[in-house]
Design a protein around this motif. Structure first.
Motif, PDB file in Angstrom:
ATOM      1  N   VAL A   1       0.996  -1.042   0.065  1.00 31.81           N
ATOM      2  CA  VAL A   1       0.019  -0.561   0.063  1.00 31.81           C
ATOM      3  C   VAL A   1       0.612   0.681   0.061  1.00 31.81           C
ATOM      4  CG1 VAL A   1      -1.503   0.950   1.430  1.00 31.81           C
ATOM      5  CG2 VAL A   1      -2.012  -1.414   0.866  1.00 31.81           C
ATOM      6  N   GLY A   2       1.809   1.430   0.922  1.00 36.39           N
ATOM      7  CA  GLY A   2       3.069   2.258   0.603  1.00 36.39           C
ATOM      8  C   GLY A   2       3.620   2.696  -0.522  1.00 36.39           C
ATOM      9  N   SER A   3       3.795   1.952  -0.485  1.00 34.56           N
ATOM     10  CA  SER A   3       4.178   1.603  -2.281  1.00 34.56           C
ATOM     11  C   SER A   3       3.589   2.255  -2.937  1.00 34.56           C
ATOM     12  CB  SER A   3       5.159   0.249  -2.436  1.00 34.56           C
ATOM     13  OG  SER A   3       5.494   0.221  -3.669  1.00 34.56           O
ATOM     14  N   ALA A   4       2.160   1.633  -3.069  1.00 36.11           N
ATOM     15  CA  ALA A   4       1.625   1.671  -4.825  1.00 36.11           C
ATOM     16  C   ALA A   4       1.491   3.520  -4.069  1.00 36.11           C
ATOM     17  CB  ALA A   4       0.812   1.242  -4.026  1.00 36.11           C
ATOM     18  N   ILE A   5       0.966   3.900  -2.916  1.00 37.65           N
ATOM     19  CA  ILE A   5       0.731   5.260  -3.167  1.00 37.65           C
ATOM     20  C   ILE A   5       1.817   6.168  -3.425  1.00 37.65           C
ATOM     21  CG2 ILE A   5      -0.208   7.447  -1.391  1.00 37.65           C
ATOM     22  CD1 ILE A   5      -1.692   5.105   0.328  1.00 37.65           C
ATOM     23  N   GLU A   6       3.276   5.876  -2.896  1.00 39.79           N
ATOM     24  CA  GLU A   6       4.052   6.488  -3.479  1.00 39.79           C
ATOM     25  C   GLU A   6       4.189   6.281  -5.060  1.00 39.79           C
ATOM     26  OE1 GLU A   6       8.751   7.729  -2.239  1.00 39.79           O
ATOM     27  OE2 GLU A   6       6.899   7.146  -0.374  1.00 39.79           O
TER      28      GLU A   6
ATOM     29  N   LEU B   1      -3.080  16.710  -4.699  1.00 42.04           N
ATOM     30  CA  LEU B   1      -3.764  16.688  -3.552  1.00 42.04           C
ATOM     31  C   LEU B   1      -3.904  15.898  -2.857  1.00 42.04           C
ATOM     32  CD1 LEU B   1      -5.573  20.329  -4.180  1.00 42.04           C
ATOM     33  CD2 LEU B   1      -3.512  19.616  -3.271  1.00 42.04           C
ATOM     34  N   LEU B   2      -4.852  14.716  -3.478  1.00 42.33           N
ATOM     35  CA  LEU B   2      -5.385  12.992  -2.845  1.00 42.33           C
ATOM     36  C   LEU B   2      -3.403  12.559  -2.497  1.00 42.33           C
ATOM     37  CD1 LEU B   2      -7.584  11.649  -5.199  1.00 42.33           C
ATOM     38  CD2 LEU B   2      -7.757  13.176  -3.502  1.00 42.33           C
ATOM     39  N   SER B   3      -2.958  13.003  -2.701  1.00 42.64           N
ATOM     40  CA  SER B   3      -1.999  12.164  -2.082  1.00 42.64           C
ATOM     41  C   SER B   3      -1.314  12.440  -0.752  1.00 42.64           C
ATOM     42  CB  SER B   3      -0.220  12.743  -3.037  1.00 42.64           C
ATOM     43  OG  SER B   3       0.541  14.025  -3.077  1.00 42.64           O
ATOM     44  N   PHE B   4      -1.590  13.582  -0.050  1.00 42.36           N
ATOM     45  CA  PHE B   4      -2.192  13.160   1.409  1.00 42.36           C
ATOM     46  C   PHE B   4      -1.854  12.164   2.279  1.00 42.36           C
ATOM     47  CE2 PHE B   4      -6.157  13.927   0.907  1.00 42.36           C
ATOM     48  CZ  PHE B   4      -7.051  13.668   2.119  1.00 42.36           C
TER      49      PHE B   4
END
Length: 448
Positions: free
Chosen positions: A22-27, A196-199
């Motif tokens: 999940v962290g890698s996907a958003i990164e 902006l969604l990356s928060f």
């Protein structure tokens, strides 16, 4: 649970998946939305004085700047990842990426502040590059260093799953943003929505900080006092061959991925005059299949070896690239979808076994540095300027053939690197890199 007299951390599979996948996907979502915006709007918003092709080249150049910064991030985070732990370095990388991407979404454009706008854009892109350069090593090692025996390939692939998932997320968000706005609204403010969604990445970082425990391998390194004062110098001094060959394994992966995910967007819309949604939908379908294929190829590498799976992907991609471009150019949506999907599945044959392969090249006390540096240098060589180089090649020759030959050249370089490397999967329970067994460096007695 204990292992060799030490307590095994209670990192459950769900914790590993959330922190790694999940962290890698958003990164990677954060990293990819920049590439999509560079292909679609940054030429108009930040480089409006240039003609369309030159503006696209300049926008892709800022995309490439992020890759130049990635090895810097690998060095910085590799040092702290080997010195103070995988978890802390990973968390800082996630926070840094979330902040940089959100700020890009708040940037004023060229029409508002002139030349300062592209300067600020490049500065934040550099921060993005540093963040993703440091995050990858942590995401990989959270998986591989917590893997049960015989499943390192699968657990390592969790971090790689973030790549196509991030691509799908970024593409879907852009599709929605373009769908709910007019062309004028999208240029005015709609392009900011994906940034902006990356928060949300900050929430994943908080979860990792509160719930994730340090890996067993790192705990053993801390207890046995085997850490070195300068991991990056140590890995360059004792394992330079594996750093270079590890980078070589990345070249085709990066070239193939960015040709068929980023460059194809610009090629399809500006050269072939297809609609943006048509090409982007094909890219999304390819990425979804890629996400399914990555763990399957990783499991296969656990069973038959990393090199066999990797070389299969190398040969397949080199053979497929010419038919892929012919399909993209002449087959309408079906042709684009087939050409991109098969290419991305073949790229998955490289992505699946890669984390475990990289893990097995370096001992514990310099592993974060070795994995990060090898991966990011290879990504810089293979992916950093692939979109701009492909665009320039088409501008010069007005045919896809040089671009296809670029993929073939990358396949030759990567295939040669894989053939030289020694398979280390059979030594899964000892911390001896393949170069050590070949006499380059002495064995490290720690267990992985």
């Amino acid at each position: 649970m204990t292992l060799n007299g030490t307590t095994q951390p209670s990192n459950s599979l769900s914790k590993i998946v959330i922190a790694s996948t999940v962290g890698s996907a958003i990164e990677w979502y954060d990293f990819f939305i920049y590439g999509t915006a560079a292909a679609l709007v940054f030429n108009k918003l930040f480089f409006p004085s240039a003609d369309p092709l030159t503006g696209t080249l300049l926008a892709f150049a800022t995309f490439g700047v992020g890759f130049v910064a990635r090895p810097v991030g690998g060095v910085i985070f590799g040092h702290f990842g080997d010195r103070v732990g995988r978890k802390k370095a990973l968390v800082i990388g996630l926070f840094l990426m979330g902040a940089a991407t959100t700020l890009i979404g708040l940037l004023p454009t060229y029409s508002a502040i002139g030349a300062q706008a592209p300067i600020l854009l490049v500065a934040l892109r550099i921060v993005q590059g540093i963040a993703v350069g440091g995050q990858f090593g942590g995401a990989v090692l959270v998986g591989t260093e917590n893997a049960p025996p015989g499943r390192r390939g699968l657990y390592g692939s969790f971090a790689q799953l973030g790549v196509p998932i991030g691509l799908v997320l970024s593409s879907v968000v852009f599709l929605v943003a373009t769908g709910i706005t007019t062309d004028e609204q999208f240029l005015a403010w709609g392009w900011r929505i994906p940034f902006l969604l990356s928060f949300t990445l900050i929430g994943v970082a908080l979860f990792a900080q509160l719930k994730l425990e340090e890996t067993a391998a790192m705990q053993r390194a801390e207890k046995t006092a085997t850490k070195t004062s300068s991991p990056i110098l140590e890995v360059l001094r004792r394992h330079p061959k594996n750093v270079l060959l590890g980078a070589g394994t990345l070249i085709l992966l990066a070239v193939g991925f960015y040709i068929f995910s980023t460059f194809v967007l610009s090629y399809g819309t500006t050269v072939l005059k297809m609609s943006y949604n048509t090409v982007l939908t094909a890219v999304i379908l390819g990425a979804m299949l890629q996400a399914v294929a990555i763990p399957l190829f990783a499991i296969l590498s656990d069973r038959i070896g990393r090199k066999k799976v990797y070389l299969g992907g190398v040969v397949g991609l080199a053979v497929w690239v010419f038919p892929a471009f012919l399909l993209i150019g002449n087959g309408g949506f079906a042709g684009v979808a087939l050409g991109v999907a098969v290419a991305q599945v073949l790229v998955a044959a490289l992505q699946g076994p890669l984390p475990a392969f990289m893990h097995e090249l370096f001992p514990i006390h310099v592993r974060y540095s070795g994995v990060s540096l090898g991966y990011q240098v290879g990504s810089l060589i293979g992916g950093g300027f692939t979109p701009i180089l492909a665009t320039a090649l088409y501008a010069e020759f007005r045919t896809f053939v040089p671009i296809a030959l670029l993929v073939v050249l990358a396949a030759v370089l990567t295939g040669s690197s894989i053939l030289v490397l020694t398979e280390n999967r059979s030594a899964a329970d000892t911390d001896v890199p393949s170069s050590a067994r070949a006499g380059e460096a002495e064995a490290d007695p720690l267990h992985a």
